[in-house]
Design an enzyme around this catalytic site. Structure first.
Site, mmCIF file in Angstrom:
data_model
loop_
_atom_site.group_PDB
_atom_site.id
_atom_site.type_symbol
_atom_site.label_atom_id
_atom_site.label_comp_id
_atom_site.label_asym_id
_atom_site.label_seq_id
_atom_site.Cartn_x
_atom_site.Cartn_y
_atom_site.Cartn_z
ATOM 1 C CE LYS A 1 -1.366 9.340 -29.953
ATOM 2 N NZ LYS A 1 -1.694 8.281 -29.063
ATOM 3 C CE LYS B 1 -3.990 -2.052 2.397
ATOM 4 N NZ LYS B 1 -4.651 -2.310 3.653
ATOM 5 C CE LYS C 1 7.700 10.560 -34.965
ATOM 6 N NZ LYS C 1 8.036 9.470 -34.188
#
Length: 368
Positions: free
Chosen positions: A237, A127, A234
């Site tokens: 996105k 945790k 290139k």
């Protein structure tokens, strides 16, 4: 702390290159035309950072799909732990993960022939873990390639890796060679990271015996797709110019508009001359890739056309290729539960392959 971690990363790179005094053997192969290797294990990952575009599809995903029929074990990870090395909105990240899963499935990734999983689902029961990805990214990527004699990295290994960097001497840090993948599909810009993984595997083997295979690169033969607005760069996105990138989710009208607005030049003839005519050559390259024809064939078919007419032909070919993918993404994305279940099952399969490797590594280095 941040400065210490950065220095430790630099130390590892210096040690790796100093230790690798013999001739570097960069093992590479083509992603296409590779003969089946019964015991080969293929691993690659992709960040959930937005909608995929045509360059992603032609440069990586087509070869990913083909590899499913050529190798005995193929694993593809949505590497969300890598993505949080930059600030992320949690809700957007969750949606992007499912969008990526839908996109990969729509492009042809088949869970019955490969293992598709979400990286963070390979998590430890501890945790008190924290992210050190920003400072250990190259090694995190190397470990992703490596831990899987079969596949990929669980977050407990990331914690282990960070503690090694902060507490152990340089030579002991080579214990984080959690690798066992034999083949890795990569682009040319990722070769340095793969070389690091190879070096780490070699150093670990020298100290503890032959355990990790040195992963071979599978380089795609597809040419890079360039921006429609700036053919010297290139396709991306993140390009701020909305007409520069063809996304897999674009409608036919979107695609036609973007191709018609693509930068070319003042010569009307269609030729393939990347150095002197990058814009037109980019269209030719895309046309050849989506149609399955050679560059020579598509240029020959364009004889007598001017670039304006040819853009219509290219747009039609791209629409024909991407329309089924777009519709399948929409269908899959509508069923969130199915995508979550599929990723969970993939994580279980990946964990069943990675856990024995972690046990072996811990034994070798004397943890128990």
């Amino acid at each position: 702390m941040a400065l210490s971690m950065r220095c430790n990363v630099k130390s590892v790179f210096r040690f790796v290159h100093k230790s690798n005094s013999h001739r570097r053997l960069f093992k590479a192969g083509k992603a296409t035309g590779t003969t089946s290797l019964p015991k080969a294990q293929v691993f690659s990952g992709i960040q959930p950072t937005g909608v995929l575009h045509l360059g992603n599809y032609l440069g990586a995903l087509e070869s990913w799909v083909a590899l499913q029929d050529k190798y005995s074990t193929v694993m593809y990870s949505i590497v969300d732990l890598h993505s949080i090395t930059q600030p992320q909105d949690p809700q957007i990240l969750r949606e992007n993960i499912l969008d990526m899963a839908a996109s990969l499935l729509a492009c042809g990734i088949d869970p019955t022939r490969s293992i598709l999983f979400q990286q963070s689902q390979m998590k430890s029961k501890q945790k008190n873990e924290g992210s050190v990805g920003l400072y250990t990214y190259p090694v995190l990527q190397a470990a992703d390639i490596l831990l899987y004699k079969y596949s990929q990295l669980c977050s407990s290994c990331v914690l282990f890796l960070s503690r090694l960097y902060s507490q152990l001497c340089v030579r002991e840090r080579v214990m984080l060679l959690l690798c066992r993948s034999t083949h890795v599909p990569v682009g040319e810009d990722q070769i340095q990271h793969l070389e690091l993984a190879q070096d780490l595997a070699r150093i670990f083997n020298n100290q503890y015996g032959e355990f990790f295979p040195e992963p071979r690169a599978l380089l795609s033969g597809t040419r890079k797709v360039k921006s429609l607005r700036d053919p010297s760069s290139k396709m991306s996105k993140s390009d701020p110019q909305k007409l520069a990138t063809v996304f897999l989710t674009d409608t036919p009208d979107d695609i036609v508009l973007k191709i018609r607005r693509a930068v070319t030049d003042f010569t009307s003839e269609v030729t393939y001359e990347p150095e002197s005519r990058p814009g037109v050559s980019n269209l030719v390259s895309m046309h050849a890739a989506v149609s399955g024809q050679s560059l020579e064939e598509v240029v020959r078919l364009a004889e007598g056309m001017d670039t304006g007419q040819y853009k219509n032909v290219v747009a039609e070919a791209i629409v024909q290729k991407l329309q089924p993918i777009r519709l399948e993404i929409q269908r899959l994305r509508a069923d969130r539960g199915h995508l979550e279940s599929l990723l969970a099952k993939g994580a279980e399969k990946a964990h069943s392959l990675a856990a024995p490797v972690m046990t072996e590594v811990r034994k070798l280095v004397g943890f128990y």
